[in-house]
Scaffold this active site. Structure first.
Site, PDB file in Angstrom:
ATOM      1  CB  SER A 192      -8.868  -0.096   4.919  1.00  0.00           C
ATOM      2  OG  SER A 192      -9.372  -1.346   4.510  1.00  0.00           O
TER       3      SER A 192
ATOM      4  NE  ARG B  69      -3.598  -2.514   0.107  1.00  0.00           N
ATOM      5  CZ  ARG B  69      -3.260  -3.618  -0.548  1.00  0.00           C
ATOM      6  NH1 ARG B  69      -2.184  -3.635  -1.318  1.00  0.00           N
ATOM      7  NH2 ARG B  69      -3.993  -4.710  -0.466  1.00  0.00           N
TER       8      ARG B  69
ATOM      9  CD  GLU C  63      -5.609   0.718   2.767  1.00  0.00           C
ATOM     10  OE1 GLU C  63      -6.454   0.426   1.907  1.00  0.00           O
ATOM     11  OE2 GLU C  63      -5.018  -0.141   3.464  1.00  0.00           O
TER      12      GLU C  63
END
EC number: 1.3.1.98
Length: 258
Positions: A184, A142, A254
């Site tokens: 998220s 990520r 995130e």
């Protein structure tokens, strides 16, 4: 152009702001909002922009019986890329059916699901600083280290759309809550899950105003109706604080907050 983020962003939080439209490859000292799918915008964001519609495209550069070479504009939606891959029997983009956003945002966060990620079939990205090859970009979980605007990217995909993987990936996200959300809140820490940690400290279903840590999946923040930036930010920081106090784990965002 003026964008009302209460209507435009997936979490439905924010005010109306002036957003600069980038219609050509250029420098931009600010943040590109993309589809605003993993974005929480503050009352006073600095220098926000969006790619023009000219960067919403998919172009076949080369193909043979084994592979296809694509150039995709960074305003192109993940759903459009997924449909193209499925209709043309291409392998490698099955997971995009469950990840909303535009290609630029997907690249910025190296988006993916269940071991798949957008950087896997990448050849290069066209940025404001020139074209950068995949092997010169240190992607991680990520994470993409490039801090500059993206305009288009090229991919090499093999033929053979994986229908079994497609179904498995769809089922993998069947537990996600519905409602206005930015997905998220936190990245999963190594060998653990952010949702499990948040639930373990008793915050699953916890609310502040109209913002709620979902009672279905604690790593999702839901806007029940008219949540404010302050409500959402409070819950994010509360979850981070409680998890650190209980487990010594510092959860990393995130969601992007600007």
């Amino acid at each position: 152009m003026i964008i009302d983020f209460k209507k435009y962003s997936s979490v439905r939080i924010g005010n109306e702001f002036e957003v600069l439209v980038l219609d050509q490859i250029c420098d931009f000292d600010g943040f590109l909002i993309g589809g605003a799918n993993n974005l929480l915008i503050s009352p006073k964001p600095k220098n926000i922009g969006i790619l023009g519609d000219g960067f919403d495209f998919m172009q076949i550069l080369d193909q043979n019986k084994d592979f296809i070479h694509l150039r995709i504009g960074c305003k192109t939606k993940s759903s459009k890329i997924y449909r193209f891959a499925k209709e043309n029997n291409l392998k490698g983009f099955e997971y995009l059916s469950k990840i909303p956003g535009t290609l630029g945002g997907l690249l910025k966060m190296n988006a993916g699901l269940k071991g798949e990620c957008i950087s896997q079939n990448l050849i290069k990205i066209a940025t404001s600083q020139g074209e950068i090859l995949r092997e010169n970009i240190n992607f991680d979980y990520r994470f993409c280290p490039l801090n500059m605007p993206f305009f288009w990217a090229e991919f090499k995909l093999n033929f053979g759309f994986d229908t079994l993987k497609d179904e498995a990936l769809k089922n993998a996200r069947s537990n996600q809550p519905s409602g206005a959300s930015f997905g998220s809140i936190f990245k999963n820490p190594k060998n653990d899950f952010a949702g499990r940690l948040i639930e373990a400290v008793g915050l699953k279903g916890f609310s502040k105003g109209d913002a709620m840590l979902s009672d279905k999946h604690a790593n999702f923040l839901i806007n029940k109706k008219n949540a404010s930036f302050e409500d959402a930010f409070f819950l994010i920081e509360l979850a981070r604080k409680k998890v650190f106090e209980e487990f010594g784990i510092n959860l990393e965002n995130e969601v992007i907050i600007i």
